[in-house]
Every structure is written in C-alpha cells, then in structure tokens.
Enzyme design. Structure first.
Site, PDB file in Angstrom:
ATOM      1  N   LYS A  52      53.583  66.857  16.404  1.00 45.79           N
ATOM      2  CA  LYS A  52      52.688  66.911  17.496  1.00 45.79           C
ATOM      3  C   LYS A  52      52.310  65.379  17.919  1.00 45.79           C
ATOM      4  O   LYS A  52      51.667  65.542  19.075  1.00 45.79           O
ATOM      5  CB  LYS A  52      51.433  67.534  16.992  1.00 45.79           C
ATOM      6  CG  LYS A  52      52.001  69.082  16.903  1.00 45.79           C
ATOM      7  CD  LYS A  52      51.908  69.664  18.360  1.00 45.79           C
ATOM      8  CE  LYS A  52      52.297  71.467  17.988  1.00 45.79           C
ATOM      9  NZ  LYS A  52      52.351  71.937  19.391  1.00 45.79           N
ATOM     10  N   SER A 309      59.231  71.045  11.043  1.00 44.98           N
ATOM     11  CA  SER A 309      58.205  70.483  12.189  1.00 44.98           C
ATOM     12  C   SER A 309      57.135  70.289  11.602  1.00 44.98           C
ATOM     13  O   SER A 309      56.295  69.416  12.226  1.00 44.98           O
ATOM     14  CB  SER A 309      58.195  71.554  13.283  1.00 44.98           C
ATOM     15  OG  SER A 309      57.613  72.747  12.420  1.00 44.98           O
TER      16      SER A 309
END
Length: 415
Positions: A52, A309
C-alpha cells in the site's frame, strides 16, 4: 500519450527514493510441493509490511507536484492503507488525517501513529467502515483536503503497478503465471495493465476470499456491485464493492480466471508458511499462495510468481487461525449434545470417545424442569475419519446431538 508501462516505471523510480525493491524469492518448499518454479514477491517486507505504500507515495507525489499548497491528505482505513499514507505523510512533511473505525485493533492504530509521527492525526469514528468513510469524506470537503482512495485512483493504481515492473526486472525470464490477491482491485489493476504491455504471454490468475468476492460479482453483473454481506476475516481484501476505475482495467478478465478460496483454508496456508518457512503473512497476504492448491495442474513445470501482499498479522489472532484451520481440515468439530440427567450419562459419553479424540470445550447447562441438559462440546482429533467412528458410537448409545461446526449463525454466537 504516455504508455502505462512508462508511468509504472516512473512510479518504480519514485519508490527508490523511499525504499529498495522488495525481494523476489524462490521458495524451495512450494516449488517442490507443486512441481513448479515458484517465486514470492515479498510485499510483506516493505517498510509498512504491505504494498500500500506504493500507491500512497505515487499519488501524493503527483498531487504535491501539481498543487504544492495542498495542506492535508485524508484517508479512511482500518489497516494497511492507513499505515502507507501515514508513512508517506511523514516522508513529505505534510499533514494527514486518518479516519479509522472505533473497532480497529490497537496494534494497527499504534503502528499508524508510529509511521506518521507528528504529521498524522488519527480519528476513531464509527463502528463500521461505511460510517468511517462517510465522516472522512465530510471532513475532507470541509477542510479542503485531498482524499486519498485506497484503490480507486489512477495514480494509486500506477503506484501499485511498480510491483510488476520490479518482478520483470528481478526475474531472469518472464513468468508463465502471476497470482494476485484482489480486494478493491488497485494492485491487480496496476499489475494487469503493466503485464499486458510488457509481458503479454504471462497468464494472470486473481484470488479472492470466498466471503468477499467483489470482482467475481462485478464480472458476472458487468458492473461493480455491492455485496450484500462481507466476511471480514481476510480484512486486507474484504471489500464490498470493487472500484470503478480498477474494474475498468479488469473487466476483460474471463470469470474462470478468478478463484475464490475459503477463509478457513487460508488459515492452513498462514500456519504452513509460519511453521515451515518462518514467513509471517496476514490473511490477504496468503491468498495467492493458497490458490496454488486449486492450480496444481496449471502450475506444474511453470515459472510462477505469487504476490504476498502483506504481513501485518496480529498474533493475538493466531488461536483463531489455528481453530479455523483445524475445522477446515476436519480435525475439530463442535456439537450440541443432549445429555440425559441421570447418573453415569457423562461417563457413557466419555466412553464413546476414541483414543485420539480430545475434548477442547465443554459447557453444560442443566435444565431443572427437564430430564436432560444441553452441552456445547468441542472435539479435536488427529484424523478426520475418527469422527465417523465417534458418530457411530454416539448413535449406538442413543445420544441426540447436532454438528454445528459449519452453522455460521450458531457459530457467530457460541464459537
């Protein structure tokens, strides 16, 4: 017009001003297990332990280049996006106001505060994310700030595409297959657009948690639609509606290229990676690895990249992860048992248990006006087939029982 790959490369160069490329590591354990050449793109090793930070950095840099007078960035997030925004606010020396649900675990609040330092204000608003988001949008409008979407923003998508640019640079040859987790679609939209131009022969498979399959729903409907219900266990990918801009990039995806995997099965993968490899992954970070179980024939003999992720895993969740894994594997079950109120009834039940069966939970409620009591009981065993023997023993003993292991309504209240 600037090509998308050029924009992704610009974003990749920007990343190097803040952190080195995340490792692309060959995993010998998984490679041997699936008869393939399997690599992990370790986004869990970024400065905020998720990808992110990439979208936040790229988007904020572009905003500040166009409007350097921007006085505040605003976001709504209960996790990785908040931490990425906080880190980048401190990097640029700008102010950020981060709205988080009141129910956000303290660990995530503390990490966000540490990353942002004096540049970030955290506001806890609302019990549910929709309320938090609405309040963040109101504040942003009133304060004249810039709202930073976690995924539905073209600059964020370009930033996430830097993951693909690094993969292509780090591998000695182009991958045959890339597995991507999907939540709001920022990562998958960016990587898809990049690989479409830079490595069109690479196949892509998308992985969603079964309880939050927003991409699957959108592909079936032809437009993004909001799911009626979302299972929040895979919190990094539990999005009720995929983004409009991200879906524009993913709309050509064949529906059979999207896999949905059970939340409880993901728990087995989390434990496997922790116990065997010493790799700490959050549920969303384990999605791409878990999908290998459904792709054994497709990955065999191929070069495969799984994007891990994120690794923001709160170890207080570990007992729940183990519990879910055991239930999925058939090694733990819960029953509601009607136990007669007579001497020896409990002994009769205990004698029905096998040598590998263990009582993990026992709650007895005696009803004085009845001739039986209700028992909530949890049983662990070493082999799933042991439960067939237990069922036979209970039936032979005349016990009345109900298996509530997979009853979500009951489990929500008592498990």
């Amino acid at each position: 017009m600037t090509k998308f790959t050029d924009k992704a490369h610009s974003a990749e160069h920007l990343m190097r001003t803040l952190f080195p490329a995340t490792p692309l590591q060959r995993n010998d354990h998984l490679s041997e297990l699936y008869g393939a050449d399997i690599w992990l793109k370790r986004e869990d090793l970024s400065p905020v332990r998720s990808y992110k930070i990439r979208g936040a950095l790229n988007a904020m840099a572009k905003v500040l280049a166009k409007t350097p007078e921007t006085n505040v960035f605003v976001c709504a997030s209960a996790g990785n996006h908040a931490q990425g925004v906080a880190f980048v606010c401190r990097h640029f020396g700008v102010n950020g106001v981060i709205f988080m649900p009141v129910t956000t675990p303290q660990q995530k609040i503390d990490k966000t505060r540490i990353f942002g330092g004096d540049n970030v204000e955290i506001r806890l608003v609302g019990d549910y994310f929709d309320n938090t988001l609405a309040e963040a949008m109101r504040f942003c409008s009133d304060a004249g700030g810039h709202f930073l979407s976690p995924f539905d923003d073209l600059d964020v998508i370009e930033g996430q595409a830097s993951v693909a640019a690094e993969i292509v640079e780090q591998l000695s040859s182009l991958p045959d297959l890339v597995l991507l987790p999907v939540g709001g679609g920022g990562l998958s939209a960016g990587v898809t657009q990049y690989l479409h131009d830079a490595s069109p022969q690479t196949r892509i498979r998308y992985v969603e948690p079964a309880g939050a399959a927003s991409l699957t729903a959108a592909l079936q409907a032809g437009v993004p639609i909001k799911l009626d219900r979302v299972n929040n266990f895979v919190d990094g990918a539990a999005v009720a509606q995929i983004g409009r801009l991200t879906f524009d990039a993913l709309k050509p995806t064949p529906t059979d290229h999207v896999l949905t995997v059970p939340e409880d099965r993901i728990c087995s993968t989390i434990l496997q990676m922790l116990n065997v490899e010493g790799v700490v992954l959050e549920p969303a970070g384990a999605l791409s690895i878990d999908a290998l179980k459904d792709l054994r024939d497709e990955v065999k003999g191929k070069t495969v990249v799984c994007v891990t992720s994120g690794g923001n895993f709160d170890f207080e969740r570990l007992p729940e992860v183990k519990e879910r894994s055991q239930r999925y594997a058939g090694l733990k079950k819960y029953f509601l048992l009607r136990l007669p109120q007579r001497p020896g009834a409990l002994r009769d039940f205990l004698e029905a248990l096998g040598p590998e069966d263990d009582i993990a939970r026992f709650e007895y409620m005696k009803k004085s006006a009845r001739n039986f009591g209700s028992v909530l009981i949890g049983i662990e065993t070493r082999k799933p087939e042991n439960f067939e023997t237990l069922y036979a023993q209970l039936d032979a003993g005349g016990f009345v029982y109900s298996d509530i292991t997979n009853d979500e309504t009951i489990a929500e209240f008592v498990l």
